[in-house]
Design a protein around this motif. Structure first.
Motif, PDB file in Angstrom:
ATOM      1  N   ASP B  11       0.847  -1.178   0.000  1.00 21.21           N
ATOM      2  CA  ASP B  11       0.000   0.000   0.000  1.00 21.21           C
ATOM      3  C   ASP B  11       0.895   1.245   0.000  1.00 21.21           C
ATOM      4  O   ASP B  11       2.105   1.163   0.110  1.00 21.21           O
ATOM      5  CB  ASP B  11      -0.964  -0.030   1.188  1.00 21.21           C
ATOM      6  CG  ASP B  11      -0.247  -0.044   2.503  1.00 21.21           C
ATOM      7  OD1 ASP B  11       0.530   0.889   2.749  1.00 21.21           O
ATOM      8  OD2 ASP B  11      -0.445  -0.991   3.285  1.00 21.21           O
ATOM      9  N   SER B  12       0.258   2.387  -0.123  1.00 20.55           N
ATOM     10  CA  SER B  12       1.020   3.613  -0.332  1.00 20.55           C
ATOM     11  C   SER B  12       1.861   3.993   0.895  1.00 20.55           C
ATOM     12  O   SER B  12       2.807   4.755   0.787  1.00 20.55           O
ATOM     13  CB  SER B  12       0.065   4.750  -0.673  1.00 20.55           C
ATOM     14  OG  SER B  12      -0.887   4.868   0.377  1.00 20.55           O
ATOM     15  N   GLY B  13       1.521   3.461   2.081  1.00 21.25           N
ATOM     16  CA  GLY B  13       2.296   3.797   3.271  1.00 21.25           C
ATOM     17  C   GLY B  13       3.534   2.949   3.467  1.00 21.25           C
ATOM     18  O   GLY B  13       4.246   3.116   4.461  1.00 21.25           O
ATOM     19  N   TRP B  14       3.818   2.055   2.532  1.00 17.33           N
ATOM     20  CA  TRP B  14       4.882   1.061   2.711  1.00 17.33           C
ATOM     21  C   TRP B  14       6.242   1.698   3.005  1.00 17.33           C
ATOM     22  O   TRP B  14       6.947   1.285   3.923  1.00 17.33           O
ATOM     23  CB  TRP B  14       4.936   0.180   1.453  1.00 17.33           C
ATOM     24  CG  TRP B  14       5.833  -1.004   1.540  1.00 17.33           C
ATOM     25  CD1 TRP B  14       5.599  -2.166   2.209  1.00 17.33           C
ATOM     26  CD2 TRP B  14       7.112  -1.163   0.917  1.00 17.33           C
ATOM     27  NE1 TRP B  14       6.637  -3.038   2.035  1.00 17.33           N
ATOM     28  CE2 TRP B  14       7.583  -2.453   1.245  1.00 17.33           C
ATOM     29  CE3 TRP B  14       7.899  -0.338   0.099  1.00 17.33           C
ATOM     30  CZ2 TRP B  14       8.808  -2.937   0.796  1.00 17.33           C
ATOM     31  CZ3 TRP B  14       9.114  -0.830  -0.349  1.00 17.33           C
ATOM     32  CH2 TRP B  14       9.560  -2.109   0.000  1.00 17.33           C
ATOM     33  N   GLU B  15       6.608   2.715   2.216  1.00 20.16           N
ATOM     34  CA  GLU B  15       7.912   3.356   2.412  1.00 20.16           C
ATOM     35  C   GLU B  15       8.053   3.977   3.793  1.00 20.16           C
ATOM     36  O   GLU B  15       9.147   4.112   4.309  1.00 20.16           O
ATOM     37  CB  GLU B  15       8.150   4.467   1.370  1.00 20.16           C
ATOM     38  CG  GLU B  15       8.639   3.965   0.041  1.00 20.16           C
ATOM     39  CD  GLU B  15       7.517   3.695  -0.924  1.00 20.16           C
ATOM     40  OE1 GLU B  15       6.344   3.680  -0.483  1.00 20.16           O
ATOM     41  OE2 GLU B  15       7.802   3.498  -2.122  1.00 20.16           O
ATOM     42  N   ARG B  16       6.927   4.383   4.389  1.00 18.98           N
ATOM     43  CA  ARG B  16       6.998   5.080   5.675  1.00 18.98           C
ATOM     44  C   ARG B  16       6.589   4.174   6.833  1.00 18.98           C
ATOM     45  O   ARG B  16       6.338   4.654   7.934  1.00 18.98           O
ATOM     46  CB  ARG B  16       6.129   6.341   5.633  1.00 18.98           C
ATOM     47  CG  ARG B  16       6.575   7.333   4.571  1.00 18.98           C
ATOM     48  CD  ARG B  16       5.830   8.648   4.701  1.00 18.98           C
ATOM     49  NE  ARG B  16       6.469   9.551   5.655  1.00 18.98           N
ATOM     50  CZ  ARG B  16       5.847  10.611   6.197  1.00 18.98           C
ATOM     51  NH1 ARG B  16       4.606  10.864   5.898  1.00 18.98           N
ATOM     52  NH2 ARG B  16       6.499  11.383   7.041  1.00 18.98           N
ATOM     53  N   ALA B  17       6.524   2.879   6.593  1.00 16.62           N
ATOM     54  CA  ALA B  17       6.135   1.944   7.653  1.00 16.62           C
ATOM     55  C   ALA B  17       7.367   1.317   8.300  1.00 16.62           C
ATOM     56  O   ALA B  17       8.201   0.740   7.612  1.00 16.62           O
ATOM     57  CB  ALA B  17       5.230   0.857   7.089  1.00 16.62           C
ATOM     58  N   SER B  18       7.462   1.419   9.605  1.00 19.32           N
ATOM     59  CA  SER B  18       8.574   0.785  10.323  1.00 19.32           C
ATOM     60  C   SER B  18       8.496  -0.731  10.236  1.00 19.32           C
ATOM     61  O   SER B  18       9.516  -1.415  10.276  1.00 19.32           O
ATOM     62  CB  SER B  18       8.550   1.205  11.799  1.00 19.32           C
ATOM     63  OG  SER B  18       8.897   2.561  11.925  1.00 19.32           O
TER      64      SER B  18
END
Ligand SMILES: [Zn+2]
Lengths: 462, 170
Positions: B11-18
């Motif tokens: 999903d679009s939050g992947w890069e910002r997911a710890s």
């Protein structure tokens, strides 16, 4: 927890958003590599330095950004930048945890500076790890290839030889396994920038300290009532983390506690087989599988709320239903403080009981507010499935925050099957699967732990 | 659509997911015949049990890109079944790698541009030559792999595991 609590939880936190935007600048630089930052990336680091200018880190970070922008990258500079990043995420953690505690009406102790940690262990080895991390940062994730990943292997092996450095070992092993699988990283269409920068920064900080948070335990006596089991794993490590309420003998206020078992494993040990790795802790595993309380005598409790588990200091107590514990004891239990260096949003994982909701697509509807349920993290070693979650009437879970949103990771659900209440817990199979279908499948696949232990016994002691 | 591409639908939050998922979980498989398989050092490599002698194992590998293949005993004796075509140990290695990691991941690692499901289909796509053997390196990685089973359980907290939530294999 009601819909109004959920709405309170999710109200905007502009300070957190602002801190994370600054962290993005660092994470982007680490993806690109510090060797040739360029003006725009250096500019973002300057803004990051400005944000910590008033703190004790201020001068070191400002100096580091100036040097790095001028093309001089050293371990010292990178450590200062990693510390600045950790400080920003620490502040974000504090805001999120405070919000969570307020929404749940939970009391939390504050951290008291306590006993000093042990002396540093294996400084040369830690310097080697730091040198490798520095090389990675200079190169950037996009430049990581098989050769650079392979260079970490002897370091990881040596770290496992030092029990005091287990945290660094487990972390570096997990990170390098992902890099190995992703190499050459230049071919990846997208980078997990936040995640890898988190792991890189934490590794660098651990090489400075070796470890922290393992000192200052006090022995406690009383009754431990289990709320549920959270499971974490990567290819070569698995952790079973028990969340529960400790009722101290003598009638002190109940406390929210955890206890952790961390085993080394290999990637082919998955599913219910992981429980076999903890087979020499039958009292704890028995309580998880059997649903009873644990009577503790002189069990060490660390200041951060972790019981250091000694199976021989525990004995099986009376039957105890986690849902009763969650309803009766959880609301009044005092939550533990967080070690200053462990403050990061990933550590916000607060036990909560959710009732009176409608389970629907993607989450639980509570008074018209939807709480996202993280069914992807349901452990494969237990019977709790997405189907059971979808049929839940009550749920014990961990409230978490990641990538800008709150979610619930279920540890147990209660529903109705054939007009009878049925509860399912992640730890139900701690003494082995009880579902005949799963037992049969496991028998067919063979016993991975036994096969590998037999090989190890034959080959490692030749 | 196979498991691999479903897994990679970030999903679009992947890069910002710890806690972003990077490596898909491996699937359970029987280990008696091929106790060790890995995609590492630019090779699909592993250890295959001898059908006849319990004390003997074969070390087999296939290079990514080149598809150069090798097979020998752990004592560096060349595999008798190896000619200009891969031996049965290499076939077993590929079969088990596909079971463990899925066709798509193994194919991508070896730089095979084809779709398929079975190890045999993957084997048919390999165009490499017999190559020199990295047996000692691979065998030492197998011993290192086994050594994890001898590391004692730790009861001290390891908060770094917060970054590694489990799940996703079923
Ligand atoms: Zn062979």
């Amino acid at each position: 927890m009601r819909g109004s609590n959920l709405a309170e939880l999710r109200a905007p936190l502009s300070d957190v958003d602002g801190a994370l935007d600054l962290v993005d600048g660092f994470d982007d630089a680490l993806g690109h590599g510090f060797a040739r930052l360029g003006e725009e990336r250096a500019g973002r680091l300057t803004v990051l330095a400005g944000a910590v200018a008033g703190s004790p880190l201020g001068d070191a970070v400002a100096d580091a950004v100036a040097k790095v922008a001028a093309g001089s990258v050293s371990e010292e500079h990178l450590s200062a930048l990693a510390a600045a990043r950790a400080a920003l995420l620490g502040a974000a953690h504090d805001a999120l945890l405070a919000r969570c505690d307020a929404a749940l009406g939970r009391t939390r102790e504050s951290w008291q500076p306590s006993a000093s940690e042990g002396p540093p262990v294996a400084p040369n080895l830690l310097a080697g790890v730091r040198a490798w991390l520095t090389e990675v940062a200079v190169t950037g994730w996009r430049g990581v290839d098989h050769e650079l990943v392979s260079a970490s292997a002897p370091l990881v092996e040596a770290l496992y030889g030092e029990p005091a450095l287990r945290r660094v070992a487990v972390l570096l092993d997990g990170l390098t396994d992902e890099l190995r699988a992703s190499s050459p990283v230049a071919t990846m269409p997208r980078l997990p920038e936040r995640r890898w920068a988190d792991l890189w920064s934490r590794a660098l900080l651990l090489t400075r300290a070796g470890a922290w948070g393992a000192a200052g335990a006090t022995d406690v006596t009383g009754r431990l009532l289990v709320l549920g089991v959270d499971v974490h794993e990567h290819a070569t490590a698995v952790r079973v983390q028990v969340h529960g309420v400790l009722e101290p003998a003598g009638g002190d206020t109940p406390r929210l506690v955890r206890t952790n078992l961390v085993a080394a494993k290999v990637d082919t040990i998955v599913g219910p087989a992981v429980w076999q790795l903890f087979g020499d802790r039958p009292v704890l595993l028995g309580a998880l599988a059997g649903g009873h309380a644990l009577d503790l005598v002189d069990m060490p409790l660390l200041p951060g709320g972790d019981l250091v588990w000694h199976d021989e200091r525990a004995s099986a107590g009376a039957p105890a239903d986690p849902f009763a514990t969650a309803r009766v004891l959880l609301p009044g239990a005092v939550a533990p403080p967080v070690h200053p260096l462990d403050r990061h949003p990933v550590g916000v994982a607060t036990p909560v009981l959710i009732e009176g909701f409608t389970a629907g697509e993607g989450g639980f509807d509570i008074d018209g507010e939807t709480l996202t349920v993280d069914v992807e993290s349901l452990p494969d070693c237990g019977p709790l499935t997405a189907e059971a979650v979808a049929a839940a009437e009550a749920c014990i879970g961990l409230l978490r925050w990641d990538a800008g949103r709150w979610s619930l990771r279920p540890l147990a659900v209660r529903g109705t099957v054939k007009r009878k209440p049925v509860a399912t817990h992640t730890g139900d199979w701690a003494l082995g699967p009880t579902d005949p279908k799963v037992v049969k499948a496991a028998a067919k696949a063979g016993d991975a732990v036994s096969v590998l232990r037999e090989r190890a016994g034959r080959l490692l002691r030749k | 659509m196979d498991d691999e591409s479903a897994f990679e639908k970030h999903d679009s939050g992947w890069e910002r997911a710890s806690t972003a998922r990077v490596v898909p979980p491996v699937r359970p498989r029987k280990l008696a015949k091929v106790p060790f398989v890995e995609l590492a050092d630019g090779r699909l490599q592993g250890v295959v049990s001898s059908g006849s002698d319990i004390a003997r194992v074969y070390v087999s590998s296939i290079g990514a890109g080149t598809h150069g293949f090798s097979c020998s005993t752990n004592n560096n004796r060349p595999c008798g079944g190896l000619g200009s075509r891969p031996c049965k140990h290499l076939q077993s290695l590929v079969d088990e790698a596909v079971l463990q990691h899925g066709f798509a991941r193994v194919a991508r690692y070896l730089q095979v541009d084809a779709a398929g499901e079975s190890g045999a289909e993957l084997m048919a796509q390999l165009r490499g030559q017999r190559d020199s053997t990295p047996a000692a390196t691979v065998f030492s990685r197998f011993l290192r792999h086994l050594a994890y089973l001898e590391v004692p359980v730790s009861v001290a907290p390891v908060p770094e595991l917060d970054w590694f939530p489990t799940g996703g294999a079923r």
